[in-house]
Design a protein around this motif. Sequence first.
Motif, short mmCIF file in Angstrom:
data_model
loop_
_atom_site.label_atom_id
_atom_site.label_comp_id
_atom_site.label_asym_id
_atom_site.label_seq_id
_atom_site.Cartn_x
_atom_site.Cartn_y
_atom_site.Cartn_z
N GLN A 1 16.98 39.09 16.88
CA GLN A 1 16.63 39.80 15.86
C GLN A 1 16.29 38.90 14.47
O GLN A 1 17.40 38.09 14.27
N GLY A 2 15.53 39.23 13.71
CA GLY A 2 15.22 38.57 12.41
C GLY A 2 14.54 37.19 12.39
O GLY A 2 14.18 36.71 11.51
N GLY A 3 14.60 36.48 13.53
CA GLY A 3 14.03 35.19 13.38
C GLY A 3 12.78 34.96 13.89
O GLY A 3 12.19 34.23 13.52
N GLY A 4 12.45 36.02 14.58
CA GLY A 4 11.03 35.91 15.09
C GLY A 4 10.65 34.69 16.19
O GLY A 4 11.56 34.12 16.67
N LEU A 5 9.41 34.52 16.10
CA LEU A 5 8.98 33.35 17.32
C LEU A 5 9.51 32.10 16.64
O LEU A 5 9.86 31.01 17.47
N SER A 6 9.60 31.56 15.51
CA SER A 6 10.03 30.29 15.00
C SER A 6 11.68 30.10 15.32
O SER A 6 11.94 28.99 16.09
N ALA A 7 12.33 31.24 15.36
CA ALA A 7 13.85 31.13 15.88
C ALA A 7 13.80 30.73 17.26
O ALA A 7 14.80 30.00 17.64
N PHE A 8 13.06 31.75 17.90
CA PHE A 8 12.94 31.33 19.37
C PHE A 8 12.67 29.84 19.89
O PHE A 8 13.29 29.48 20.70
N ILE A 9 11.55 29.35 19.35
CA ILE A 9 11.25 27.97 19.45
C ILE A 9 12.13 27.04 19.27
O ILE A 9 12.66 26.16 19.97
N LEU A 10 12.81 27.29 18.02
CA LEU A 10 14.09 26.48 17.51
C LEU A 10 15.16 26.46 18.63
O LEU A 10 15.88 25.58 18.78
N ASN A 11 15.37 27.60 19.17
CA ASN A 11 16.62 27.88 19.96
C ASN A 11 16.42 27.00 21.34
O ASN A 11 17.20 26.90 21.82
N ILE A 12 15.17 26.64 21.72
CA ILE A 12 14.81 25.92 22.80
C ILE A 12 15.56 24.67 22.69
O ILE A 12 16.10 24.15 23.56
N ILE A 13 15.52 24.05 21.64
CA ILE A 13 16.18 22.85 21.28
C ILE A 13 17.62 22.85 21.15
O ILE A 13 18.23 23.44 20.25
N PRO A 14 18.26 22.37 21.99
CA PRO A 14 19.84 22.17 22.05
C PRO A 14 20.36 21.57 20.82
O PRO A 14 19.67 20.41 20.38
N SER A 15 21.44 21.89 20.52
CA SER A 15 22.37 21.37 19.21
C SER A 15 22.74 19.83 20.10
O SER A 15 22.66 18.93 19.19
N THR A 16 23.02 19.72 21.13
CA THR A 16 23.41 18.61 21.74
C THR A 16 23.25 18.82 23.32
O THR A 16 23.16 19.98 23.92
N SER A 17 22.94 17.55 23.99
CA SER A 17 22.59 17.59 25.42
C SER A 17 23.94 18.31 26.11
O SER A 17 23.69 19.25 27.10
N PHE A 18 25.00 17.92 25.71
CA PHE A 18 26.30 18.63 26.45
C PHE A 18 26.27 19.80 25.98
O PHE A 18 27.02 20.62 26.96
#
Length: 456
Positions: A141-158
């Motif tokens: 909620q609240g992030g929309g499509l942009s938040a979803f796209i950013l969430n695809i990128i992991p903070s770190t691979s581990f």
Amino acid sequence: MSASVAAPAEAVKSATPLYKSLFVQVIIALLLGIVLGMAAPDFAVQLKVLSDGFLKLISMIVAPIVFCVVVHGIAGAGDLKKVGRVGVKALVYFEVMTTIALALGILLAYLFGPGHGMNINTATLDGKALGSYADNAHKLQGGGLSAFILNIIPSTSFDALARNDVLQVLFFAVLFGVSLALYRGSQAQKVSEMIEAVSGVLFKAMSLIVRVAPLGVLGAVAYTVGRYGVGSLKQLLSLVVLYYVSVLLFVFVVLGAVMRMAGINLFKFLAYMREELTIVLSTASSDAVLPQIMRKLEVMGIKKSTVGLVVPTGYSFNLDAFSIYLTLAVVFIAQATNTPLSFGDLLLVLGVSLVTSKGAHGVPGSAIVILAATLNAVPSIPAIGLVLVLSVDWFIGMARALGNLIGNCVATVVVAAWEGDLDHEKARQVLNGAATDVSDMADAPVPEAVPVASAV
């Protein structure tokens, strides 16, 4: 001479006791779970630890298997344009199927009106029942499509591997695989060979874990019957029945037609996947069989690179059964609370669901959380109505997971046929009589199951 040698081997295989079949073991466990749930519900509820333990074992190995399969598939493919082409075709297919599924949910909800006559007063509903899902709502909620796209990128691979986020692992695997393909030389070859070897070890570990699948099914079914009771569906029986019918229609009509165009018989294909389908139906989790289905699709004649890209991506982007539930539940809640919906509202529900349905995988209580996110975009429908579907979410979840799994398996076949990565002759041979026991196939060396040369 070869024929005389083959005959005894076939005779030995046909003489294998039924009780050694994974499918038979799972069915026996399912029936035993029902009996225990009815006869000793208190004891049956405690058996949930078996289901939780099995799912944790599977979760432990899913992310590294996805990483190894995707990286090896891309690095071995050589032609990165082909990898991109497969990805684009998969996404196009996912969006078409998702739209059809969402529309089917709305259509059936209006045709049969499962919520009509309930006349629910929202003031009498207890909103506290939704409290356990509040911690997860911020993910959608609240992030929309942009938040979803950013969430695809992991903070770190581990971090992606540690949290078992399949979509983030897939993103990193694609990046790593492309980099490995571009980094030519002996060092890149060594890395690729190491990843292939690790993949073989992981599939061997998976074959060991799969052997305890009947215990996981026993625990899941016993808990469900013991906790909710056989008559627990009475209150919302119409919604549950309609949803199961909806999933069956989508699978046998829509996906059946798609498979015919791909030249594959859907019924034989489902029989080939019967062990995995039974496990998913019992545990309400498609994660439980992700490694097995990837292996079976490869054995069936689909190239590794296609399986490695389409299946993991589909777990987040191709949730057919979930999409049906999303729109069906929204209209059900509107009907149950006597909330009128205009044509514009329905289009809004359809449009919002196309986005919110993509975030379902990997979010605890995802069905309720995403349903809440969808309802927030349609203010005319009271979000408190979510309480109505909580009591049957587990039962609906079984068909939801099953439908999602079938949809992803079909998607892989269709994209492979579309791209020319499906060996039709091998597929027919496998579906017409090849051994389908997961443990048998997992015991075979990974490279020989689908030769690297033909897989890429």
